[in-house]
Design an enzyme around this catalytic site. Structure first.
Site, PDB file in Angstrom:
ATOM      1  N   ASP A   1       0.805  -1.216   0.000  1.00 35.30           N
ATOM      2  CA  ASP A   1       0.000   0.000   0.000  1.00 35.30           C
ATOM      3  C   ASP A   1       0.842   1.273   0.000  1.00 35.30           C
ATOM      4  O   ASP A   1       0.636   2.162  -0.823  1.00 35.30           O
ATOM      5  CB  ASP A   1      -0.944  -0.017   1.204  1.00 35.30           C
ATOM      6  CG  ASP A   1      -1.860   1.192   1.235  1.00 35.30           C
ATOM      7  OD1 ASP A   1      -2.973   1.098   0.693  1.00 35.30           O
ATOM      8  OD2 ASP A   1      -1.452   2.237   1.785  1.00 35.30           O
TER       9      ASP A   1
ATOM     10  N   VAL B   1      -5.194   2.328  -0.595  1.00 38.05           N
ATOM     11  CA  VAL B   1      -5.029   1.684  -1.903  1.00 38.05           C
ATOM     12  C   VAL B   1      -5.444   0.228  -1.826  1.00 38.05           C
ATOM     13  O   VAL B   1      -6.129  -0.294  -2.715  1.00 38.05           O
ATOM     14  CB  VAL B   1      -3.579   1.838  -2.407  1.00 38.05           C
ATOM     15  CG1 VAL B   1      -3.381   1.058  -3.710  1.00 38.05           C
ATOM     16  CG2 VAL B   1      -3.241   3.311  -2.625  1.00 38.05           C
ATOM     17  N   ASP B   2      -5.032  -0.460  -0.759  1.00 36.28           N
ATOM     18  CA  ASP B   2      -5.466  -1.851  -0.564  1.00 36.28           C
ATOM     19  C   ASP B   2      -6.992  -1.947  -0.569  1.00 36.28           C
ATOM     20  O   ASP B   2      -7.581  -2.804  -1.232  1.00 36.28           O
ATOM     21  CB  ASP B   2      -4.951  -2.379   0.778  1.00 36.28           C
ATOM     22  CG  ASP B   2      -3.534  -2.904   0.703  1.00 36.28           C
ATOM     23  OD1 ASP B   2      -3.129  -3.395  -0.361  1.00 36.28           O
ATOM     24  OD2 ASP B   2      -2.830  -2.816   1.722  1.00 36.28           O
ATOM     25  N   LEU B   3      -7.623  -1.079   0.199  1.00 34.82           N
ATOM     26  CA  LEU B   3      -9.066  -1.193   0.400  1.00 34.82           C
ATOM     27  C   LEU B   3      -9.845  -0.854  -0.862  1.00 34.82           C
ATOM     28  O   LEU B   3     -10.836  -1.524  -1.182  1.00 34.82           O
ATOM     29  CB  LEU B   3      -9.500  -0.301   1.570  1.00 34.82           C
ATOM     30  CG  LEU B   3      -8.834  -0.648   2.909  1.00 34.82           C
ATOM     31  CD1 LEU B   3      -9.318   0.294   4.010  1.00 34.82           C
ATOM     32  CD2 LEU B   3      -9.096  -2.087   3.312  1.00 34.82           C
TER      33      LEU B   3
END
Length: 396
Positions: free
Chosen positions: A139, A167-169
């Site tokens: 991320d 960004v991950d989510l």
């Protein structure tokens, strides 16, 4: 109920940490039977802090409503079990680097030959094609290379990342949208397909409007602290005892703000009459607004602004958020009983219909908790995997 929308759908989850698990969490919260496949060492997020009785809270938060099994894909018998699972699945989600699943014989081209209705979703740092596809990514690094860190933080300050794994989510959420779209397309065609979600592309999508603005005017943006780059006042303003976020750039709200703070002349000042000119004189405007606001506390201004429909809110810390009426009324937390961590308070799923607040059906699995159960459903013996499956009293 949306919580049962995907009931009867089987999802095989070969993801770990946060982006991929966010995708499968969405599917699990919508009722899918998600079988999470972990290596004997477990999902890396099990080792991320903080821990409750040795259980990593990030793992607990992102893996509710899933069943968990352990397979060592380097062993032929375990790969066979994985193949059997995939052959009967509706969806597969994986987050290895491109090429890894092919080395296990579990790539889309191979497994779709036996299961042409399979929706196969690959989540990776830079996508499945191109010169960057083999690069690793997390991320923070994706926030850097996508430009997100260049516009975050205070002007003239050091580079700053968004502290939550945004960004991950968003990558996981976009992956779930792609899976749902592919499932809908399968209803029409009867065929599955290979979809993907790239962390880099998802990070760009987060900045959709900002990149559109850059392409339009060629101006490279920099960090603007808490201010919106396209309008003002649309930022944090200081009060006697803290800060509030105010969005009063709409003409009627700008007029109302000037009146409420006792400075109606600001609305007629040529520097501040329109949004475009206000942006050109932003710092002078903020200095004047805060000169009028600093003598009074947050509560005073929040009440005054709300009375004239100015969009505003306090800048809360996590304790204030979790104790707020909005948080309680939306029922955004729930108590979950975990066999090792015990009773936990965790964020609850926000996927629901009006008036529907679905509760977690099960806590995140312990490592290998459902291995025997899932293999039995396939008509397979668990004996072959026992040497690597962790001993656990919760195995069924």
């Amino acid at each position: 109920m949306l919580a049962n929308a995907l009931q009867g759908l089987r999802v095989i989850d070969f993801t770990q940490v946060m982006a991929g698990p966010t995708c499968t969490l969405c599917l699990a919260d919508l009722g899918a039977d998600v079988v999470k496949v972990e290596a004997p060492s477990g999902d890396l997020s099990r080792a991320l802090s903080p821990w409750v009785n040795g259980e990593g809270v990030p793992f607990l938060a992102l893996n509710r409503n899933k069943r968990g099994i352990v397979l060592d894909l380097k062993q032929p018998s375990h790969r066979k079990a994985a193949q059997e699972l995939i052959a009967q699945a509706d969806v597969l989600v994986e987050s290895f680097r491109p090429g890894v699943m092919a080395r296990f014989g579990l790539d889309y081209a191979t497994v779709s030959a036996d299961n042409p209705r399979l929706i196969y979703c690959s989540v990776s740092a830079y996508g499945q094609q191109g010169a960057s596809k083999d690069l690793p990514g997390v991320d923070g690094v994706l926030q850097a290379v996508s430009g997100l860190m260049s516009v975050t933080g205070a002007p003239n300050g050091e580079p700053c990342k968004v502290p939550v794994p945004v960004v991950d989510l968003v990558t996981g959420s976009l992956a779930a949208i792609s899976v749902l779209a592919a499932l809908q397309d399968r209803l029409r065609t009867g065929k599955g397909q290979h979809v993907e979600a790239s962390m880099f592309a998802s990070a760009i999508a987060l900045q959709h409007v900002s990149f559109a603005s850059y392409f339009a005017d060629g101006v490279v943006p920099g960090p603007q602290g808490n201010a919106a780059p396209y309008s003002t006042p649309n930022e944090a303003l200081r009060c006697a005892d803290g800060w509030i976020m105010v969005a009063a750039y709409h003409p009627a709200r700008w007029q109302a703000l000037c009146t409420v703070i006792g400075a109606p002349e600001l609305a007629c000042d040529p520097r501040f009459a329109e949004n475009k000119s206000r942006l050109q004189h932003r710092q002078a405007l903020l200095d004047l607004l805060q000169m009028h606001m600093v003598p009074h506390p947050r509560a005073y201004w929040l009440e005054k602004f709300a009375a004239v429909d100015i969009i505003c809110g306090p800048i809360n810390d996590y304790a204030e958020v979790s104790q707020s009426h909005a948080f309680a009324e939306a029922e955004l937390a729930e108590r979950v009983q975990h066999p090792v961590a015990g009773a936990l308070t965790l964020p609850r799923s926000v996927l629901g219909a009006v008036g529907e607040r679905p509760a977690a059906r099960r806590a995140a699995p312990t490592l290998g908790e459902h291995t025997r159960e899932v293999l039995a459903e396939l008509g397979m013996s668990a004996i072959a995997i026992d040497p690597v499956a962790p001993a656990s009293p919760s195995l069924t």
